[in-house]
Design a protein around this motif. Structure first.
Motif, short mmCIF file in Angstrom:
data_model
loop_
_atom_site.label_atom_id
_atom_site.label_comp_id
_atom_site.label_asym_id
_atom_site.label_seq_id
_atom_site.Cartn_x
_atom_site.Cartn_y
_atom_site.Cartn_z
N LYS A 37 39.66 38.14 36.85
CA LYS A 37 38.60 38.04 35.81
C LYS A 37 37.32 37.42 36.37
N SER A 38 37.45 36.31 37.07
CA SER A 38 36.25 35.64 37.59
C SER A 38 35.62 36.46 38.70
N THR A 39 36.46 37.14 39.49
CA THR A 39 35.93 38.00 40.55
C THR A 39 35.06 39.09 39.91
N LEU A 40 35.57 39.67 38.81
CA LEU A 40 34.81 40.70 38.10
C LEU A 40 33.52 40.12 37.51
N PHE A 41 33.64 38.96 36.91
CA PHE A 41 32.46 38.30 36.31
C PHE A 41 31.37 38.10 37.37
N ASN A 42 31.78 37.60 38.53
CA ASN A 42 30.79 37.34 39.59
C ASN A 42 30.13 38.62 40.07
N ALA A 43 30.89 39.74 40.02
CA ALA A 43 30.30 41.00 40.46
C ALA A 43 29.33 41.53 39.40
N VAL A 44 29.69 41.38 38.13
CA VAL A 44 28.86 41.93 37.05
C VAL A 44 27.59 41.12 36.87
N VAL A 45 27.74 39.80 36.90
CA VAL A 45 26.60 38.94 36.62
C VAL A 45 25.90 38.61 37.93
N GLU A 46 24.67 39.07 38.04
CA GLU A 46 23.91 38.77 39.24
C GLU A 46 23.81 37.25 39.34
N ASN A 47 24.00 36.71 40.49
CA ASN A 47 24.02 35.26 40.70
C ASN A 47 25.17 34.57 39.97
N ALA B 138 37.62 44.86 41.33
CA ALA B 138 36.79 43.66 41.18
C ALA B 138 36.43 43.10 42.54
N GLN B 139 37.41 43.18 43.47
CA GLN B 139 37.20 42.64 44.81
C GLN B 139 36.07 43.39 45.53
N VAL B 140 36.12 44.74 45.44
CA VAL B 140 35.09 45.55 46.10
C VAL B 140 33.73 45.28 45.44
N GLU B 141 33.72 45.22 44.10
CA GLU B 141 32.45 45.00 43.39
C GLU B 141 31.86 43.64 43.77
N ALA B 142 32.72 42.65 43.91
CA ALA B 142 32.23 41.32 44.27
C ALA B 142 31.64 41.35 45.69
N GLU B 143 32.33 42.08 46.58
CA GLU B 143 31.83 42.17 47.96
C GLU B 143 30.50 42.94 48.00
N LEU B 144 30.45 44.04 47.20
CA LEU B 144 29.22 44.85 47.15
C LEU B 144 28.03 44.01 46.71
N SER B 145 28.27 43.17 45.70
CA SER B 145 27.15 42.41 45.13
C SER B 145 26.58 41.41 46.14
#
Ligand SMILES: Nc1ncnc2c1ncn2[C@@H]1O[C@H](COP(=O)(O)OP(=O)(O)OP(=O)(O)O)[C@@H](O)[C@H]1O
Ligand SMILES: [Mg+2]
Length: 420
Positions: free
Chosen positions: A65-75, A295-302
């Motif tokens: 959940k937090s991994t996804l949150f960090n990816a969705v929310v810039e900063n 979520a992991q990939v999205e967090a890395e992408l961001s």
């Protein structure tokens, strides 16, 4: 001084007014808004955006959940780590809704800035079996879910022996059941307490008695559904019943999107993952949406610079990040619509609920716009784009003048005329 600046910012609008108002008349009588006026200057209070819509990220502990949150929310800087109950206090972040139309309009109007519609995301602590009885972080956690408008339920679909699963194995069906059952228990508990209170019947006049009666009837219908294991959102209520019970903010009344959190190796073909297949069937049985994401990939992408993101996505066999889908899906799930204002100062996407009339839509910009609403001039997005500007849309007969009853349509580009 303030007067001059308002005048100068309004002058460009004269070309689109039906009657040629002078600057003084504009100030004393009728205003037209298309994003040009600095509301902060005109009004003593800051402009009020009346809707703050929140999507809560919910799920078992340690599912991403937090991994996804960090990816969705810039900063976004929620702590994400491989142990259950890493998150205790909710993390909150605002996210722009990606909309290519915004930039098209902004370019046509040569706007100085483009402002996207937004949604608030809330990363909530993990929920375990027995939460409604105080297990894990218990009731406090449930009260955080009560405050959101919709739920994104993250379901673990990735296998990784190094990442603890609280029930010992990856099993989307059982995970969903645990979460949904806790939500049902919490609602049942709340309904029982409320029905007990309603028995005492505090209403003095006939209107409050009727309201109490409507609430009792709504809650009894929902109680029955919940006992059958179905969510409150499946109930059919009269308008009076809906209105009478909405203060309870029942958890199972909120719309849900399931988020299948997969491994990076599954991104190219998620359906080859049997957990995703199962989740797809479950989500459609529950009449809910499903978005597949890593979520992991999205967090890395961001974390990567823009130019390296495409390269990374291509190496995984996909064209685009899944976040756009997730954000747009959430927006749609909340029954939201977008209309635009567009001018030299800014082009802005405004969020309204489906079915809102022109004055209500104007009220999203500022309550005075709703109170003093006279008419709206509106043109469909495609027509605006083909005409290129408000004035040319007017010349081509594409700009319509609409009154108080007009229901704003998705993508309308609008000018409001109002009196204060
Ligand atoms: N798609 C994925 N593939 C592999 N690992 C993942 C994936 N998504 C998340 N993880 C890992 O899972 C672990 C838990 O993630 P995270 O802290 O985001 O979970 P959480 O649901 O917020 O947990 P909590 O409920 O404890 O707050 C982290 O180590 C994270 O890197
Ligand atoms: Mg967390």
């Amino acid at each position: 001084m303030a007067r001059t600046s308002i005048c100068s910012s309004l002058i460009p609008l004269k070309s689109v007014l039906l009657k040629p108002y002078t600057c003084h008349q504009l100030l004393s009588q009728t205003y037209l808004y298309n994003g040009f006026i600095s509301l902060r200057r005109r009004y003593s209070s800051a402009p009020k955006i009346s809707m703050s819509l929140k999507a809560g990220i919910v799920g078992l502990p340690n599912v991403g959940k937090s991994t996804l949150f960090n990816a969705v929310v810039e900063n976004g800087k929620a702590q994400a780590a491989n142990y259950p109950f890493c998150t205790i206090e909710p993390n909150v972040g605002i996210v722009a809704v990606p909309d290519p139309r915004l930039h098209v309009l902004s370019n046509l109007s040569k706007s100085q800035k483009a402002v996207a519609a937004s949604i608030e995301f809330v990363d909530i602590a993990g929920l375990v079996k027995g939460a409604s009885q105080g297990e894990g972080l218990g009731n406090k956690f449930l009260s955080h879910i009560r405050e959101v408008d919709s739920i994104l339920q993250v379901v673990r679909c990735f296998e990784d022996n190094d990442i603890v699963h609280v029930s010992g194995k990856v099993d989307p069906k059982s995970d969903i059941e645990v979460i949904n059952l806790e939500l049902v228990f919490s609602d049942l508990d709340q309904i029982e307490k409320r029905l007990d209170k309603l028995k005492k019947g505090k209403g003095r006049d006939s209107q409050s008695k009727a309201k109490e009666e409507a609430e009792r009837s709504a809650l009894e219908k929902i109680q029955q559904l919940l006992m059958d294991g179905r969510p409150a959102r499946a109930v059919s209520l009269t308008d009076l019943e809906k209105d009478a019970m909405k203060h309870l903010c029942l958890l199972t009344m909120k719309p849900i999107i399931y988020v299948a959190n997969v491994a990076e190796s599954d991104l190219a073909d998620p359906e080859s993952n049997p957990h995703v297949k199962e989740l797809n069937t479950l989500a459609s049985d529950l009449q809910s949406g499903l978005v597949t994401i890593s979520a992991q990939v999205e967090a890395e992408l961001s974390e990567l610079p823009q130019e390296e993101r495409t390269e990374y996505l291509t190496s995984l066999g996909v064209n685009e990040s899944g976040l756009g889908n997730l954000i747009r899906g959430t927006y749609g799930l909340l029954g939201l619509r977008t209309y635009f204002t567009s001018g030299e100062k800014e082009t802005k996407a405004w969020t309204i609920l489906s079915g809102m009339t022109a004055p209500q839509a104007a009220g999203v910009i500022h309550s005075d716009f709703e109170r003093g609403f006279i008419r709206a001039e509106t043109v469909a997005y495609d027509d605006f784009v083909s005409a290129g500007s408000f004035s040319s849309a007017r010349e081509k007969g594409l700009l319509r003048s609409e009154g108080k009853e007009y229901v704003v349509q998705e993508g309308d580009v609008m000018l409001f005329r109002f009196n204060v």
